[in-house]
Design a protein around this motif. Structure first.
Motif, PDB file in Angstrom:
ATOM      1  N   PRO A  62       0.831  -1.210   0.000  1.00  0.00           N
ATOM      2  CA  PRO A  62       0.000   0.000   0.000  1.00  0.00           C
ATOM      3  C   PRO A  62       0.863   1.257   0.000  1.00  0.00           C
ATOM      4  N   VAL A  63       0.431   2.287  -0.743  1.00  0.00           N
ATOM      5  CA  VAL A  63       1.231   3.506  -0.825  1.00  0.00           C
ATOM      6  C   VAL A  63       1.402   4.145   0.542  1.00  0.00           C
ATOM      7  N   SER A  64       0.464   3.918   1.452  1.00  0.00           N
ATOM      8  CA  SER A  64       0.567   4.482   2.794  1.00  0.00           C
ATOM      9  C   SER A  64       1.741   3.904   3.580  1.00  0.00           C
ATOM     10  N   GLN A  65       2.249   2.735   3.153  1.00  0.00           N
ATOM     11  CA  GLN A  65       3.368   2.109   3.852  1.00  0.00           C
ATOM     12  C   GLN A  65       4.719   2.420   3.212  1.00  0.00           C
ATOM     13  N   VAL A  66       4.679   3.049   2.034  1.00  0.00           N
ATOM     14  CA  VAL A  66       5.921   3.229   1.278  1.00  0.00           C
ATOM     15  C   VAL A  66       6.897   4.160   1.983  1.00  0.00           C
ATOM     16  N   LYS A  67       6.392   5.224   2.636  1.00  0.00           N
ATOM     17  CA  LYS A  67       7.299   6.150   3.310  1.00  0.00           C
ATOM     18  C   LYS A  67       8.119   5.421   4.369  1.00  0.00           C
ATOM     19  N   GLY A  68       7.474   4.514   5.100  1.00  0.00           N
ATOM     20  CA  GLY A  68       8.198   3.733   6.094  1.00  0.00           C
ATOM     21  C   GLY A  68       9.265   2.860   5.466  1.00  0.00           C
ATOM     22  N   LEU A  69       8.984   2.341   4.263  1.00  0.00           N
ATOM     23  CA  LEU A  69       9.967   1.524   3.549  1.00  0.00           C
ATOM     24  C   LEU A  69      11.151   2.381   3.108  1.00  0.00           C
ATOM     25  N   LEU A  70      10.856   3.572   2.591  1.00  0.00           N
ATOM     26  CA  LEU A  70      11.921   4.463   2.145  1.00  0.00           C
ATOM     27  C   LEU A  70      12.812   4.884   3.308  1.00  0.00           C
ATOM     28  N   GLU A  71      12.194   5.063   4.470  1.00  0.00           N
ATOM     29  CA  GLU A  71      12.951   5.490   5.650  1.00  0.00           C
ATOM     30  C   GLU A  71      13.576   4.319   6.398  1.00  0.00           C
ATOM     31  N   GLY A  72      13.200   3.081   5.998  1.00  0.00           N
ATOM     32  CA  GLY A  72      13.755   1.904   6.639  1.00  0.00           C
ATOM     33  C   GLY A  72      13.144   1.569   7.979  1.00  0.00           C
ATOM     34  N   SER A  73      11.993   2.178   8.306  1.00  0.00           N
ATOM     35  CA  SER A  73      11.375   1.938   9.612  1.00  0.00           C
ATOM     36  C   SER A  73      10.464   0.716   9.629  1.00  0.00           C
ATOM     37  N   ILE A  74      10.055   0.236   8.440  1.00  0.00           N
ATOM     38  CA  ILE A  74       9.277  -1.001   8.357  1.00  0.00           C
ATOM     39  C   ILE A  74       9.857  -1.871   7.255  1.00  0.00           C
ATOM     40  N   THR A  75       9.567  -3.156   7.311  1.00  0.00           N
ATOM     41  CA  THR A  75      10.068  -4.122   6.342  1.00  0.00           C
ATOM     42  C   THR A  75       8.911  -4.634   5.502  1.00  0.00           C
ATOM     43  N   PRO A  76       9.073  -4.638   4.147  1.00  0.00           N
ATOM     44  CA  PRO A  76       7.971  -5.121   3.308  1.00  0.00           C
ATOM     45  C   PRO A  76       7.755  -6.610   3.454  1.00  0.00           C
TER      46      PRO A  76
END
Length: 260
Positions: A62-76
């Motif tokens: 989901p696009v709402s999770q992408v910022k966390g992926l870019l920042e490395g705070s969540i794992t896909p």
């Protein structure tokens, strides 16, 4: 570094300008520069970010999770192509380069070369450039990819094929040449690759049936004139990379004039 209008970025990356604006304003995923008139300008780093975002979204994130992926705070959560990418990344992080070689060979047996390159190898390289601490891993991966490209080109020469010259023009990501060689290894081509990009290429008299020329960003006026000259001479030069997209598109008629 080249700068692109929102219209040019939309054509290069295959995405609607409205979506790009939403990614910036609603989700904070992009931070383009602005002209004095207030129009957005994107650079090559922005293009890499957009491709990374598209890669994750195309894999169901989901696009709402992408910022966390870019920042490395969540794992896909890996699925589909991303599962292969994640598998490669895991062994690469352990610096098991021989296992990386084996996995790429295994994937190459199961998937078309072009699909493997565009859906796994290119996204993984993009992912590894987002953080300074991963540039070392990207270097290790690039070494493996070059080895694999040589293997693919040698294997292709054992069968009947068309003689092709693959070269870069100007400032480019050199590993893209080797990735392009891998992607085209199943096309019945005998590829001769020039590892160092050419600054002032002359192809008159080249014996190859096809010349694949990778270039990135906007062609300079000198480059554009040279390319048109090759066409007039009937030379079999095919332009690749983002330069090919920009060359075929007209100037942006509406450079974000309504919504800023």
């Amino acid at each position: 570094m080249s700068l692109y209008s929102i219209g040019e970025v939309a054509r290069i990356c295959g995405i609607n300008p409205v979506t790009l604006r939403a990614w910036q304003r609603r989700y904070g995923l992009l931070k383009p520069q602005r002209t004095e008139g207030g129009h957005r300008l994107f650079d090559d780093n922005d293009l890499e970010t957009i491709r990374t975002i598209l890669g994750w979204i195309n894999r169901g994130v989901p696009v709402s999770q992408v910022k966390g992926l870019l920042e490395g705070s969540i794992t896909p959560h890996p699925s589909g192509w991303s599962q292969l990418e994640q598998k490669l990344l895991s062994v690469l992080q352990e610096e098991k380069t021989q296992k990386v070689r084996q996995l790429i060979i295994e994937f190459g047996r199961e998937y078309p070369p072009e699909s493997l390159v565009n859906n796994v190898l290119r996204p993984l390289r993009t992912r590894l450039v987002s953080n300074a601490s991963t540039l070392y891993l990207r270097g290790l991966l690039d070494g493996v990819l070059i080895e694999h490209a040589v293997m693919c080109m040698n294997a292709a020469r054992k069968k009947a094929g068309t003689k092709v010259l693959l070269a870069g023009w100007g400032e480019i990501d050199r590993t893209e040449l080797w990735l392009e060689a891998i992607a085209r290894s199943g096309d019945g081509l005998h590829i001769d690759l020039l590892p160092d990009p050419l600054q002032d290429p002359h192809f008159e008299g080249v014996q190859a049936k096809l010349i694949l020329l990778w270039a990135e960003g906007k062609l300079t006026s000198v480059q554009r004139t040279r390319y048109l000259h090759w066409q007039q001479l009937g030379l079999p030069v095919s332009l690749l990379g983002s330069a090919a997209v920009l060359l075929q598109t007209p100037p942006d008629e509406e450079p974000d004039a309504i919504i800023r």
